[in-house]
Motif scaffolding. Structure first.
Motif, PDB file in Angstrom:
ATOM      1  N   VAL A 259       0.847  -1.189   0.000  1.00 33.15           N
ATOM      2  CA  VAL A 259       0.000   0.000   0.000  1.00 33.15           C
ATOM      3  C   VAL A 259       0.885   1.242   0.000  1.00 33.15           C
ATOM      4  CG1 VAL A 259      -1.613   1.332   1.425  1.00 33.15           C
ATOM      5  CG2 VAL A 259      -1.950  -1.127   1.119  1.00 33.15           C
ATOM      6  N   ASP A 260       0.500   2.217  -0.802  1.00 37.45           N
ATOM      7  CA  ASP A 260       1.184   3.508  -0.822  1.00 37.45           C
ATOM      8  C   ASP A 260       0.597   4.349   0.309  1.00 37.45           C
ATOM      9  OD1 ASP A 260       2.295   5.987  -1.266  1.00 37.45           O
ATOM     10  OD2 ASP A 260       1.903   5.974  -3.431  1.00 37.45           O
ATOM     11  N   ARG A 261       1.248   4.313   1.446  1.00 37.10           N
ATOM     12  CA  ARG A 261       0.745   4.944   2.670  1.00 37.10           C
ATOM     13  C   ARG A 261       0.424   6.430   2.477  1.00 37.10           C
ATOM     14  NH1 ARG A 261      -1.581   7.074   5.865  1.00 37.10           N
ATOM     15  NH2 ARG A 261      -1.270   7.296   8.074  1.00 37.10           N
TER      16      ARG A 261
ATOM     17  N   TYR B  88     -15.765   8.298   7.000  1.00 33.42           N
ATOM     18  CA  TYR B  88     -16.700   7.656   7.924  1.00 33.42           C
ATOM     19  C   TYR B  88     -18.056   8.341   7.817  1.00 33.42           C
ATOM     20  CZ  TYR B  88     -18.559   5.789  12.316  1.00 33.42           C
ATOM     21  OH  TYR B  88     -19.327   5.157  13.267  1.00 33.42           O
ATOM     22  N   GLU B  89     -19.056   7.572   7.397  1.00 31.21           N
ATOM     23  CA  GLU B  89     -20.394   8.127   7.222  1.00 31.21           C
ATOM     24  C   GLU B  89     -21.438   7.058   7.496  1.00 31.21           C
ATOM     25  OE1 GLU B  89     -23.048  10.455   3.830  1.00 31.21           O
ATOM     26  OE2 GLU B  89     -20.995   9.926   3.404  1.00 31.21           O
ATOM     27  N   ASN B  90     -22.459   7.438   8.252  1.00 33.33           N
ATOM     28  CA  ASN B  90     -23.579   6.537   8.567  1.00 33.33           C
ATOM     29  C   ASN B  90     -23.122   5.199   9.149  1.00 33.33           C
ATOM     30  OD1 ASN B  90     -25.454   8.436   7.623  1.00 33.33           O
ATOM     31  ND2 ASN B  90     -25.273   7.658   5.539  1.00 33.33           N
ATOM     32  N   GLY B  91     -22.091   5.238   9.994  1.00 32.90           N
ATOM     33  CA  GLY B  91     -21.634   4.030  10.664  1.00 32.90           C
ATOM     34  C   GLY B  91     -20.752   3.129   9.828  1.00 32.90           C
ATOM     35  N   VAL B  92     -20.344   3.580   8.640  1.00 34.97           N
ATOM     36  CA  VAL B  92     -19.490   2.767   7.776  1.00 34.97           C
ATOM     37  C   VAL B  92     -18.173   3.508   7.537  1.00 34.97           C
ATOM     38  CG1 VAL B  92     -19.226   1.639   5.533  1.00 34.97           C
ATOM     39  CG2 VAL B  92     -21.473   1.697   6.645  1.00 34.97           C
ATOM     40  N   LEU B  93     -17.065   2.864   7.886  1.00 39.11           N
ATOM     41  CA  LEU B  93     -15.737   3.396   7.615  1.00 39.11           C
ATOM     42  C   LEU B  93     -15.283   2.855   6.267  1.00 39.11           C
ATOM     43  CD1 LEU B  93     -13.136   4.876   8.573  1.00 39.11           C
ATOM     44  CD2 LEU B  93     -12.421   2.691   9.567  1.00 39.11           C
ATOM     45  N   THR B  94     -14.945   3.759   5.343  1.00 39.65           N
ATOM     46  CA  THR B  94     -14.471   3.362   4.015  1.00 39.65           C
ATOM     47  C   THR B  94     -13.034   3.820   3.864  1.00 39.65           C
ATOM     48  OG1 THR B  94     -16.687   3.555   3.085  1.00 39.65           O
ATOM     49  CG2 THR B  94     -14.850   3.543   1.525  1.00 39.65           C
ATOM     50  N   LEU B  95     -12.150   2.882   3.533  1.00 42.43           N
ATOM     51  CA  LEU B  95     -10.734   3.168   3.331  1.00 42.43           C
ATOM     52  C   LEU B  95     -10.369   2.848   1.894  1.00 42.43           C
ATOM     53  CD1 LEU B  95      -9.690   1.352   6.553  1.00 42.43           C
ATOM     54  CD2 LEU B  95      -9.238   3.755   6.160  1.00 42.43           C
ATOM     55  N   ASP B  96      -9.739   3.800   1.232  1.00 41.46           N
ATOM     56  CA  ASP B  96      -9.179   3.569  -0.097  1.00 41.46           C
ATOM     57  C   ASP B  96      -7.676   3.527   0.053  1.00 41.46           C
ATOM     58  OD1 ASP B  96     -11.578   3.523  -1.728  1.00 41.46           O
ATOM     59  OD2 ASP B  96     -11.793   5.632  -1.195  1.00 41.46           O
ATOM     60  N   LEU B  97      -7.085   2.398  -0.344  1.00 42.65           N
ATOM     61  CA  LEU B  97      -5.663   2.161  -0.147  1.00 42.65           C
ATOM     62  C   LEU B  97      -4.997   1.874  -1.490  1.00 42.65           C
ATOM     63  CD1 LEU B  97      -7.226   0.175   2.365  1.00 42.65           C
ATOM     64  CD2 LEU B  97      -5.054   0.953   3.247  1.00 42.65           C
ATOM     65  N   PRO B  98      -4.496   2.909  -2.163  1.00 41.50           N
ATOM     66  CA  PRO B  98      -3.811   2.693  -3.448  1.00 41.50           C
ATOM     67  C   PRO B  98      -2.552   1.842  -3.254  1.00 41.50           C
ATOM     68  CG  PRO B  98      -4.326   5.006  -3.123  1.00 41.50           C
ATOM     69  CD  PRO B  98      -4.588   4.325  -1.824  1.00 41.50           C
ATOM     70  N   LYS B  99      -2.274   1.029  -4.241  1.00 43.59           N
ATOM     71  CA  LYS B  99      -1.073   0.203  -4.195  1.00 43.59           C
ATOM     72  C   LYS B  99       0.127   0.996  -4.711  1.00 43.59           C
ATOM     73  CE  LYS B  99      -3.494  -4.140  -5.008  1.00 43.59           C
ATOM     74  NZ  LYS B  99      -3.613  -5.289  -5.909  1.00 43.59           N
ATOM     75  N   LYS B 100       1.308   0.632  -4.232  1.00 45.04           N
ATOM     76  CA  LYS B 100       2.535   1.238  -4.742  1.00 45.04           C
ATOM     77  C   LYS B 100       2.684   0.849  -6.203  1.00 45.04           C
ATOM     78  CE  LYS B 100       5.037   0.935  -0.385  1.00 45.04           C
ATOM     79  NZ  LYS B 100       6.126   0.247   0.312  1.00 45.04           N
ATOM     80  N   GLN B 101       3.150   1.796  -7.003  1.00 46.50           N
ATOM     81  CA  GLN B 101       3.394   1.520  -8.410  1.00 46.50           C
ATOM     82  C   GLN B 101       4.792   0.934  -8.559  1.00 46.50           C
ATOM     83  OE1 GLN B 101       0.970   1.807 -10.724  1.00 46.50           O
ATOM     84  NE2 GLN B 101      -0.286   2.334  -8.971  1.00 46.50           N
ATOM     85  N   ALA B 102       4.907  -0.088  -9.348  1.00 44.01           N
ATOM     86  CA  ALA B 102       6.214  -0.699  -9.582  1.00 44.01           C
ATOM     87  C   ALA B 102       7.091   0.301 -10.336  1.00 44.01           C
ATOM     88  CB  ALA B 102       6.063  -1.977 -10.406  1.00 44.01           C
ATOM     89  N   SER B 103       8.302   0.417  -9.889  1.00 43.51           N
ATOM     90  CA  SER B 103       9.230   1.327 -10.562  1.00 43.51           C
ATOM     91  C   SER B 103      10.559   0.612 -10.757  1.00 43.51           C
ATOM     92  CB  SER B 103       9.420   2.609  -9.761  1.00 43.51           C
ATOM     93  OG  SER B 103      10.084   2.325  -8.557  1.00 43.51           O
ATOM     94  N   ASP B 104      11.342   1.153 -11.662  1.00 42.39           N
ATOM     95  CA  ASP B 104      12.627   0.534 -11.970  1.00 42.39           C
ATOM     96  C   ASP B 104      13.558   0.525 -10.767  1.00 42.39           C
ATOM     97  OD1 ASP B 104      12.719   1.886 -15.339  1.00 42.39           O
ATOM     98  OD2 ASP B 104      11.801   0.068 -14.527  1.00 42.39           O
ATOM     99  N   GLU B 105      13.487   1.546  -9.922  1.00 46.53           N
ATOM    100  CA  GLU B 105      14.399   1.613  -8.802  1.00 46.53           C
ATOM    101  C   GLU B 105      14.080   0.580  -7.727  1.00 46.53           C
ATOM    102  OE1 GLU B 105      12.761   5.228  -6.124  1.00 46.53           O
ATOM    103  OE2 GLU B 105      13.385   5.738  -8.159  1.00 46.53           O
TER     104      GLU B 105
END
Length: 143
Positions: free
Chosen positions: A109-111, A118-135
């Motif tokens: 995950v790309d922190r 958080y809305e109406n009792g539901v926590l929603t988390l969007d966690l983008p993944k790290k992009q692969a790079s040459d380095e």
């Protein structure tokens, strides 16, 4: 003969139902977070999305941490007030207070790009993944 087989089947079904009921009742107090923090986790090539049911929590009492590929979500509720029965005649109560926590293994995950809502009792988390790079490529070519 058919009646005997049917009786055995009914006895087996009854025993299995009793076992399920006993397990549900016995283990229900051991895993309160799993019972009360129902979760959906979705994944595609670019991100994870986690939705957690956390009804009755204040946003300020929800803590989220991501470290070592583990997402940790903790909710804390000190008390709740129930003015519906001032005499204390509550017959059954399933609402809980205290601390509940769940952990999810979500690698890469790309922190810096994580978002939470958080809305109406539901926590929603969007966690983008790290992009692969040459380095970050660990491959070594042989000459």
């Amino acid at each position: 003969m058919a009646n005997e087989i049917q009786r055995r089947g009914n006895l087996f079904d009854n025993l299995m139902n009793m076992r399920d009921w006993m397990n549900d009742d016995f283990f229900s107090d051991l895993t309160p977070a799993a019972d009360h923090m129902k979760t959906d986790v979705a994944e595609d090539d670019k991100a994870y999305q986690v939705k957690i049911d956390m009804p009755g929590f204040d946003k300020k009492d929800i803590h989220i941490n991501y470290a070592n590929n583990i997402l940790s979500v903790t909710g804390h509720r000190d008390t709740f007030s129930d003015e519906s029965d001032k005499k204390g005649n509550i017959l059954h109560s399933e609402r809980r207070y205290g601390q509940m926590s769940r952990q999810y293994r979500l690698p890469d995950v790309d922190r810096s790009k994580v978002s939470a809502h958080y809305e109406n009792g539901v926590l929603t988390l969007d966690l983008p993944k790290k992009q692969a790079s040459d380095e970050n490529d660990s491959r070594i070519d042989i000459d």
